[in-house]
Design a protein around this motif. Structure first.
Motif, PDB file in Angstrom:
ATOM      1  N   ALA A 123       0.590  -1.022   0.002  1.00 23.22           N
ATOM      2  CA  ALA A 123      -0.313  -0.279  -0.077  1.00 23.22           C
ATOM      3  C   ALA A 123       0.997   1.250  -0.243  1.00 23.22           C
ATOM      4  O   ALA A 123       0.518   2.179   1.128  1.00 23.22           O
ATOM      5  CB  ALA A 123      -0.777   0.030   1.319  1.00 23.22           C
ATOM      6  N   PRO A 124       1.632   1.721  -1.004  1.00 21.99           N
ATOM      7  CA  PRO A 124       2.495   2.394  -0.747  1.00 21.99           C
ATOM      8  C   PRO A 124       1.682   3.619  -0.755  1.00 21.99           C
ATOM      9  O   PRO A 124       2.420   5.153  -0.496  1.00 21.99           O
ATOM     10  CB  PRO A 124       3.501   1.986  -2.271  1.00 21.99           C
ATOM     11  N   ILE A 125       0.746   4.157  -2.205  1.00 21.61           N
ATOM     12  CA  ILE A 125      -0.109   5.448  -2.474  1.00 21.61           C
ATOM     13  C   ILE A 125      -0.215   5.963  -0.465  1.00 21.61           C
ATOM     14  O   ILE A 125       0.125   7.052  -0.090  1.00 21.61           O
ATOM     15  CB  ILE A 125      -0.559   5.210  -3.328  1.00 21.61           C
ATOM     16  N   GLN A 126      -0.989   4.895   0.678  1.00 20.93           N
ATOM     17  CA  GLN A 126      -1.771   5.251   1.433  1.00 20.93           C
ATOM     18  C   GLN A 126      -0.607   5.785   2.465  1.00 20.93           C
ATOM     19  O   GLN A 126      -1.119   6.456   2.287  1.00 20.93           O
ATOM     20  CB  GLN A 126      -2.657   4.550   1.405  1.00 20.93           C
ATOM     21  N   ARG A 127       0.316   4.747   2.141  1.00 19.62           N
ATOM     22  CA  ARG A 127       1.350   5.057   3.577  1.00 19.62           C
ATOM     23  C   ARG A 127       1.675   6.197   3.275  1.00 19.62           C
ATOM     24  O   ARG A 127       2.416   7.349   4.358  1.00 19.62           O
ATOM     25  CB  ARG A 127       2.003   3.933   3.521  1.00 19.62           C
ATOM     26  N   ALA A 128       2.650   6.564   1.563  1.00 20.40           N
ATOM     27  CA  ALA A 128       3.343   8.047   1.174  1.00 20.40           C
ATOM     28  C   ALA A 128       2.390   9.424   2.028  1.00 20.40           C
ATOM     29  O   ALA A 128       2.621  10.254   2.984  1.00 20.40           O
ATOM     30  CB  ALA A 128       3.642   7.930   0.068  1.00 20.40           C
ATOM     31  N   ILE A 129       1.050   9.028   1.886  1.00 17.55           N
ATOM     32  CA  ILE A 129      -0.049  10.588   2.409  1.00 17.55           C
ATOM     33  C   ILE A 129       0.190   9.663   3.932  1.00 17.55           C
ATOM     34  O   ILE A 129      -0.028  11.462   4.462  1.00 17.55           O
ATOM     35  CB  ILE A 129      -1.490  10.003   1.806  1.00 17.55           C
ATOM     36  N   LEU A 130      -0.475   9.240   4.500  1.00 17.94           N
ATOM     37  CA  LEU A 130      -0.267   8.518   6.379  1.00 17.94           C
ATOM     38  C   LEU A 130       0.902   9.379   6.963  1.00 17.94           C
ATOM     39  O   LEU A 130       0.770  10.042   7.851  1.00 17.94           O
ATOM     40  CB  LEU A 130      -0.304   7.531   6.037  1.00 17.94           C
ATOM     41  N   ALA A 131       2.381   9.185   6.235  1.00 19.58           N
ATOM     42  CA  ALA A 131       2.961   9.732   6.988  1.00 19.58           C
ATOM     43  C   ALA A 131       3.666  11.252   6.046  1.00 19.58           C
ATOM     44  O   ALA A 131       4.718  11.844   7.302  1.00 19.58           O
ATOM     45  CB  ALA A 131       4.213   8.925   6.164  1.00 19.58           C
ATOM     46  N   GLY A 132       2.994  12.198   5.822  1.00 21.35           N
ATOM     47  CA  GLY A 132       2.764  13.107   5.141  1.00 21.35           C
ATOM     48  C   GLY A 132       4.136  13.649   3.938  1.00 21.35           C
ATOM     49  O   GLY A 132       4.737  14.686   4.383  1.00 21.35           O
ATOM     50  N   ASP A 133       3.762  12.761   3.621  1.00 20.84           N
ATOM     51  CA  ASP A 133       5.349  12.578   2.167  1.00 20.84           C
ATOM     52  C   ASP A 133       5.165  13.535   1.541  1.00 20.84           C
ATOM     53  O   ASP A 133       3.709  14.005   0.911  1.00 20.84           O
ATOM     54  CB  ASP A 133       5.364  11.542   1.637  1.00 20.84           C
ATOM     55  N   ASP A 134       6.215  14.206   1.197  1.00 17.53           N
ATOM     56  CA  ASP A 134       5.935  15.493   0.038  1.00 17.53           C
ATOM     57  C   ASP A 134       5.711  15.655  -1.444  1.00 17.53           C
ATOM     58  O   ASP A 134       4.927  15.516  -2.359  1.00 17.53           O
ATOM     59  CB  ASP A 134       6.736  16.492  -0.126  1.00 17.53           C
TER      60      ASP A 134
END
Length: 305
Positions: A123-134
């Motif tokens: 789930a790379p897309i959801q995890r990137a958003i949850l982590a606050g990645d720019d």
């Protein structure tokens, strides 16, 4: 140098994968077979529903294979029997054993929706958003036995910039289709680049329980949760036995006890800061604005969620 059309096996399942398959066909490659996960029960009647990739492949006249596993020797022999130059993989969802990875002349090339080695996994897309990645992106990757550990062939980046998981998925799907066709136009032009050992993170599969909003968390975290779980599974809270999904929200300036409704516009206090719900959805209903919800489902100031 433009390479001649390739004989390709395509492997994918969800809507994310469809633009990649379509791009391969549009570029004149010979897609000899499409592999997808088997049809699943869907809808109220639980009728078997073929995946988006299966539907697209059938519309294009491409033979579709839907094995439950690729560990079976007969399935591996059938895969090798297509004599493909390369297998293009985009969110297929099944483990590829060594016999499958090694069968095509150029191996198996994956469209992975992250900037590897960050967010290997499901789930790379959801995890990137949850982590606050720019930012996030797509890596075109040579597959090997490890989980998303193979060398990177091409990379593209996009800014997340407040987007939902659905919007990021659409953008990365289009980017992945472009990068894959660019790579296949001349596979020798982009030599493999080993992933760095530093910065590895794992994107675990999303558990539906993660979609429940914990109002003791900060407004920033909950706003990211809303975006990461839109469109599915949908960040939600419960009140009076009703489950209400928040589809979009913005950070407010209010304060109060976590989970306290602060006004008549559905501003809700968080562990720090507040969240203003903009678009919501009650179970069994369509999306609506917060004001539309409150006209038929009052949540007066002081209500605790």
């Amino acid at each position: 140098m433009q390479s001649p059309p390739l004989k390709i096996i395509f492997m994918g399942t969800p809507a994310f994968s469809v633009p990649v398959l379509q791009a391969l066909v549009d570029c004149g490659h010979d897609v000899v077979a499409s592999y997808s996960q088997p049809p699943r029960p869907a809808g109220r009647g639980k009728a078997l529903m073929p995946s988006p990739v299966q539907q697209c492949a059938e519309a294009l006249g491409i033979p579709v294979m839907t094995p439950l596993t690729l560990r079976d020797p007969d399935a591996q022999a059938a895969f090798a029997g297509f004599g493909a130059d390369v297998a293009v993989v985009a969110a297929y969802g099944l483990i590829l054993p060594r016999a499958v990875l090694d069968a095509p002349r150029l191996g198996c090339i994956n469209v992975h929706a992250s900037l590897l080695p960050r967010w290997r996994g499901a789930a790379p897309i959801q995890r990137a958003i949850l982590a606050g990645d720019d930012e996030t992106g797509v890596c075109i990757m040579q597959m090997e036995a490890g989980l998303d550990t193979g060398p990177v062939l091409l990379e593209g980046r996009i800014a997340i910039d407040g987007k939902t998981a659905g919007a990021v998925t659409d953008a990365l799907s289009a980017l992945g289709a472009r990068l894959m066709t660019e790579f296949l136009a001349d596979p020798t032009a982009n030599p493999p680049r080993a992933q760095p050992e530093a910065g590895v993170t794992y994107a675990a599969k999303i558990d539906k329980a993660e979609a429940r909003i914990d109002w003791t968390r900060s407004a920033e975290e909950i706003e990211r949760q809303v975006r990461a779980f839109n469109p599915v599974p949908g960040a939600f809270f419960e009140v009076s036995g009703d489950r209400i999904r928040i589809l979009s929200a913005k950070i407010g300036a209010g304060s109060g006890d976590p989970g306290e409704v602060l006004d008549d516009a559905l501003e809700i206090a968080c562990g720090s800061g507040s969240l203003i719900a903009e678009q919501v959805q009650r179970a069994g209903r369509g999306p609506m604005t917060a004001s539309e919800l409150l006209r038929g489902f009052p949540l007066p100031a002081g209500t605790r969620l």
